[in-house]
Design a protein around this motif. Structure first.
Motif, PDB file in Angstrom:
ATOM      1  N   ARG A  93      13.093  15.995  13.874  1.00  0.00           N
ATOM      2  CA  ARG A  93      12.972  16.584  12.537  1.00  0.00           C
ATOM      3  C   ARG A  93      12.432  15.602  11.496  1.00  0.00           C
ATOM      4  NH1 ARG A  93      16.870  17.102   8.583  1.00  0.00           N
ATOM      5  NH2 ARG A  93      18.339  15.408   8.494  1.00  0.00           N
ATOM      6  N   PHE A  94      12.667  14.319  11.689  1.00  0.00           N
ATOM      7  CA  PHE A  94      12.189  13.319  10.738  1.00  0.00           C
ATOM      8  C   PHE A  94      10.683  13.103  10.882  1.00  0.00           C
ATOM      9  CE2 PHE A  94      16.681  12.435  11.495  1.00  0.00           C
ATOM     10  CZ  PHE A  94      17.150  12.615  10.208  1.00  0.00           C
ATOM     11  N   GLU A  95      10.180  13.143  12.108  1.00  0.00           N
ATOM     12  CA  GLU A  95       8.740  13.041  12.342  1.00  0.00           C
ATOM     13  C   GLU A  95       8.034  14.306  11.858  1.00  0.00           C
ATOM     14  OE1 GLU A  95       7.169  10.431  12.953  1.00  0.00           O
ATOM     15  OE2 GLU A  95       8.709   9.127  13.766  1.00  0.00           O
ATOM     16  N   ILE A  96       8.647  15.450  12.098  1.00  0.00           N
ATOM     17  CA  ILE A  96       8.071  16.713  11.632  1.00  0.00           C
ATOM     18  C   ILE A  96       7.980  16.708  10.107  1.00  0.00           C
ATOM     19  CG2 ILE A  96       8.469  19.203  11.472  1.00  0.00           C
ATOM     20  CD1 ILE A  96       9.738  18.936  14.355  1.00  0.00           C
ATOM     21  N   GLU A  97       9.054  16.272   9.440  1.00  0.00           N
ATOM     22  CA  GLU A  97       9.055  16.201   7.973  1.00  0.00           C
ATOM     23  C   GLU A  97       7.986  15.238   7.462  1.00  0.00           C
ATOM     24  OE1 GLU A  97      11.994  14.789   4.317  1.00  0.00           O
ATOM     25  OE2 GLU A  97      12.880  15.157   6.281  1.00  0.00           O
ATOM     26  N   ARG A 139       0.853  -1.193   0.000  1.00  0.00           N
ATOM     27  CA  ARG A 139       0.000   0.000   0.000  1.00  0.00           C
ATOM     28  C   ARG A 139       0.883   1.235   0.000  1.00  0.00           C
ATOM     29  NH1 ARG A 139      -4.623  -0.089   4.365  1.00  0.00           N
ATOM     30  NH2 ARG A 139      -4.901   2.005   3.520  1.00  0.00           N
ATOM     31  N   GLY A 140       0.602   2.133  -0.924  1.00  0.00           N
ATOM     32  CA  GLY A 140       1.346   3.391  -0.975  1.00  0.00           C
ATOM     33  C   GLY A 140       2.841   3.212  -1.120  1.00  0.00           C
ATOM     34  N   GLY A 141       3.251   2.165  -1.824  1.00  0.00           N
ATOM     35  CA  GLY A 141       4.676   1.916  -2.017  1.00  0.00           C
ATOM     36  C   GLY A 141       5.352   1.222  -0.849  1.00  0.00           C
ATOM     37  N   LEU A 142       4.583   0.874   0.173  1.00  0.00           N
ATOM     38  CA  LEU A 142       5.126   0.190   1.351  1.00  0.00           C
ATOM     39  C   LEU A 142       4.654  -1.261   1.373  1.00  0.00           C
ATOM     40  CD1 LEU A 142       4.266   2.914   3.993  1.00  0.00           C
ATOM     41  CD2 LEU A 142       6.581   2.200   3.401  1.00  0.00           C
ATOM     42  N   VAL A 193       6.821   8.818   3.810  1.00  0.00           N
ATOM     43  CA  VAL A 193       7.891   9.813   3.940  1.00  0.00           C
ATOM     44  C   VAL A 193       9.091   9.181   4.646  1.00  0.00           C
ATOM     45  CG1 VAL A 193       8.553  12.052   4.917  1.00  0.00           C
ATOM     46  CG2 VAL A 193       6.290  11.751   3.912  1.00  0.00           C
ATOM     47  N   HIS A 194       8.825   8.363   5.674  1.00  0.00           N
ATOM     48  CA  HIS A 194       9.925   7.669   6.343  1.00  0.00           C
ATOM     49  C   HIS A 194      10.638   6.723   5.375  1.00  0.00           C
ATOM     50  CE1 HIS A 194       9.246   9.388  10.195  1.00  0.00           C
ATOM     51  NE2 HIS A 194       8.133   8.733  10.465  1.00  0.00           N
ATOM     52  N   LYS A 195       9.883   6.088   4.491  1.00  0.00           N
ATOM     53  CA  LYS A 195      10.503   5.235   3.465  1.00  0.00           C
ATOM     54  C   LYS A 195      11.478   6.063   2.632  1.00  0.00           C
ATOM     55  CE  LYS A 195       9.572   2.815  -0.814  1.00  0.00           C
ATOM     56  NZ  LYS A 195       8.599   2.463  -1.839  1.00  0.00           N
ATOM     57  N   ARG A 196      11.050   7.237   2.226  1.00  0.00           N
ATOM     58  CA  ARG A 196      11.919   8.118   1.429  1.00  0.00           C
ATOM     59  C   ARG A 196      13.150   8.533   2.234  1.00  0.00           C
ATOM     60  NH1 ARG A 196      15.332   9.465  -1.486  1.00  0.00           N
ATOM     61  NH2 ARG A 196      15.543  11.576  -2.249  1.00  0.00           N
TER      62      ARG A 196
END
Length: 119
Positions: free
Chosen positions: A105-109, A37-40, A78-81
């Motif tokens: 910063r990774f969670e915010i992104e 799903r969604g590339g995951l 986004v985490h995958k990216r």
């Protein structure tokens, strides 16, 4: 140095390795449906001790019990990216950013709202 570590052949290899680890871990412990799903590659029905918080992204795999809303999957994509960009350096960078998602910063992104961190 950045071009060697980030968005490089080396980081891509790290991402692929992490995806392999996530796939093996998910295959061992998932008792629910496994789907793309969604590339995951989403592994459901994972015991709570096998992942962090509501779920964990390891490479291109998302490991969770049942936390699979559209918003959460967009957050995890986004985490995958981030895994693709940073490779095996990502877990270290994430740890340095801290466990508080409101300051990480990774969670915010990835989007605090979509990740379920904001009420």
């Amino acid at each position: 140095m950045r071009s060697i570590l980030f968005d490089s052949v080396l980081s891509r290899a790290g991402y692929l390795y992490a995806t392999l680890v996530g796939t093996v871990w998910g295959s061992l412990w998932s008792t629910g449906r496994v789907e793309r799903r969604g590339g995951l590659l989403v592994f459901r029905g994972m015991p709570n001790w096998t992942f962090g918080r509501g779920g964990s992204c390891v490479g291109g795999c998302y490991l969770t019990n049942q936390n699979v809303s559209t918003n959460v999957l967009e957050h995890e994509a986004v985490h995958k990216r981030q895994w693709q960009r940073y490779g095996m350096v990502f877990p270290l960078l994430y740890a340095i950013a801290g466990r508080n998602p409101l300051k990480n910063r990774f969670e915010i992104e990835a989007g605090l709202d979509k990740g379920g961190y904001l009420r």
